[in-house]
Design a protein around this motif. Sequence first.
Motif, PDB file in Angstrom:
ATOM      1  N   ASP A 176     -12.934 -29.847   2.624  1.00 19.21           N
ATOM      2  CA  ASP A 176     -11.869 -30.845   2.645  1.00 19.21           C
ATOM      3  C   ASP A 176     -10.961 -30.569   1.453  1.00 19.21           C
ATOM      4  O   ASP A 176     -11.287 -30.922   0.323  1.00 19.21           O
ATOM      5  CB  ASP A 176     -12.450 -32.258   2.570  1.00 19.21           C
ATOM      6  N   GLY A 177      -9.857 -29.892   1.701  1.00 24.01           N
ATOM      7  CA  GLY A 177      -8.960 -29.534   0.611  1.00 24.01           C
ATOM      8  C   GLY A 177      -9.335 -28.250  -0.097  1.00 24.01           C
ATOM      9  O   GLY A 177      -8.884 -28.003  -1.222  1.00 24.01           O
ATOM     10  N   ALA A 178     -10.171 -27.411   0.537  1.00 21.31           N
ATOM     11  CA  ALA A 178     -10.484 -26.106  -0.043  1.00 21.31           C
ATOM     12  C   ALA A 178      -9.228 -25.235  -0.055  1.00 21.31           C
ATOM     13  O   ALA A 178      -8.259 -25.485   0.670  1.00 21.31           O
ATOM     14  CB  ALA A 178     -11.590 -25.425   0.753  1.00 21.31           C
ATOM     15  N   GLN A 179      -9.235 -24.204  -0.874  1.00 22.20           N
ATOM     16  CA  GLN A 179      -8.093 -23.298  -0.970  1.00 22.20           C
ATOM     17  C   GLN A 179      -8.214 -22.199   0.082  1.00 22.20           C
ATOM     18  O   GLN A 179      -9.315 -21.733   0.379  1.00 22.20           O
ATOM     19  CB  GLN A 179      -8.028 -22.701  -2.375  1.00 22.20           C
ATOM     20  N   VAL A 180      -7.071 -21.788   0.649  1.00 18.34           N
ATOM     21  CA  VAL A 180      -7.081 -20.746   1.669  1.00 18.34           C
ATOM     22  C   VAL A 180      -6.025 -19.695   1.343  1.00 18.34           C
ATOM     23  O   VAL A 180      -4.957 -20.001   0.808  1.00 18.34           O
ATOM     24  CB  VAL A 180      -6.842 -21.325   3.083  1.00 18.34           C
ATOM     25  N   TYR A 181      -6.365 -18.467   1.662  1.00 19.76           N
ATOM     26  CA  TYR A 181      -5.470 -17.313   1.545  1.00 19.76           C
ATOM     27  C   TYR A 181      -5.605 -16.518   2.836  1.00 19.76           C
ATOM     28  O   TYR A 181      -6.692 -16.460   3.431  1.00 19.76           O
ATOM     29  CB  TYR A 181      -5.886 -16.441   0.355  1.00 19.76           C
ATOM     30  N   ALA A 182      -4.507 -15.876   3.287  1.00 18.77           N
ATOM     31  CA  ALA A 182      -4.590 -15.068   4.506  1.00 18.77           C
ATOM     32  C   ALA A 182      -3.626 -13.891   4.420  1.00 18.77           C
ATOM     33  O   ALA A 182      -2.557 -13.973   3.802  1.00 18.77           O
ATOM     34  CB  ALA A 182      -4.285 -15.909   5.741  1.00 18.77           C
ATOM     35  N   GLU A 183      -4.019 -12.791   5.075  1.00 19.59           N
ATOM     36  CA  GLU A 183      -3.206 -11.582   5.082  1.00 19.59           C
ATOM     37  C   GLU A 183      -3.447 -10.825   6.373  1.00 19.59           C
ATOM     38  O   GLU A 183      -4.334 -11.163   7.171  1.00 19.59           O
ATOM     39  CB  GLU A 183      -3.564 -10.683   3.897  1.00 19.59           C
ATOM     40  N   LYS A 184      -2.658  -9.780   6.578  1.00 21.11           N
ATOM     41  CA  LYS A 184      -2.921  -8.853   7.665  1.00 21.11           C
ATOM     42  C   LYS A 184      -2.603  -7.444   7.197  1.00 21.11           C
ATOM     43  O   LYS A 184      -1.805  -7.235   6.276  1.00 21.11           O
ATOM     44  CB  LYS A 184      -2.131  -9.210   8.923  1.00 21.11           C
TER      45      LYS A 184
END
Length: 355
Positions: A176-184
């Motif tokens: 709940d409110g964790a940090q997220v990062y994303a790439e490709k």
Amino acid sequence: MSFLDRYGSTGADPLFGDPRRAHRGVSMEGYFWRITDPATGRVVIALCGANEGPEGPWSTIGLAAMPNGFVRTEALDGSWTDPDGLGVRGGFAGQGPNSTVAPAFAGNDRELHVNLGEDAKLDVTFHDLKPWPHRLAGGSSIFQSIPSLNQYWHPWLPGGRAAGSATVGGETWEFDGAQVYAEKAWGREGFPEAWWWGQAQGFAEPTASLAFAGGIVTSGPMRVEVTALVVMLPDGRVIRLGDPVISPVRTTTTDEQWHLSGRGFGWRIEVTASAPLDQAFVLPVPLPSEHRNTPGDLEHLVGDLKVTVSRFGRHVWTGETSLAALVHGGLDRVRAELRRRGLDDTLTHAPPVGK
């Protein structure tokens, strides 16, 4: 097929293009999400490689977590990538991308669902997104416009928040409110002799984020070592260094140490990181034409990292975290590490030692 479609099929994107969209025609297009929960020290990664081989599309799918050391990967039939935006589905076993049967992996810019068994699931939604802000070019900068490179990279989501749950082994975690990062990342089949990568959140400043990716970039006779370094400062500014001439990043890596030094446009960024080799996961990379995975990545889900940013000689920010992801990849290196651990060197995944 239009000129832009043919151009995109080489892996390239025009300046002011959208690298998040599918590049139909490349051998592999990989999608990666990382969720970091500083309050609990938990980290989950999810990956899906959409691969194209002579037998048709297939997927490299993986889910891994720390601190419990859970990992599961699969090579499954079926993959689909969104030609209009950020989206991937994998592992629908001949059902087709529009089937009502849920695929093993489905992700876009707002949600992510992974199902590799009752003990390997992830269901999260994303909010408060901090997407890539620079319209001129993506993470590969000017290199994104060069056709047929062996690898392109785009950290399309430097930061944001995640809510949902993960079932990893015998544990179920709530976010709940964790940090997220994303790439490709995408390109033609084949891998350089070595590559390096890192991503970090969990700083004292929750909006800060860092990512880097490097290796030998090739296209025909061109061969150059490049490292791209991206920092999102606590105030939301996103800095990218890594053009070999105007903003070079010097990189030194070993199996347990990473050091990057970049400068350009008045900025100077220094990164030092470390993690014990025993605590690395073995993860797969795809061989698209052979319809199978092979061991290729040594990835730490948690490591120590310090970054210092200055501009025109004035200190801007220093951040430290013990929740950094770090990679020193290479097919020969990973096989040697599997043998050092007394394991079969064809295993496509393995947890850290002792997990």
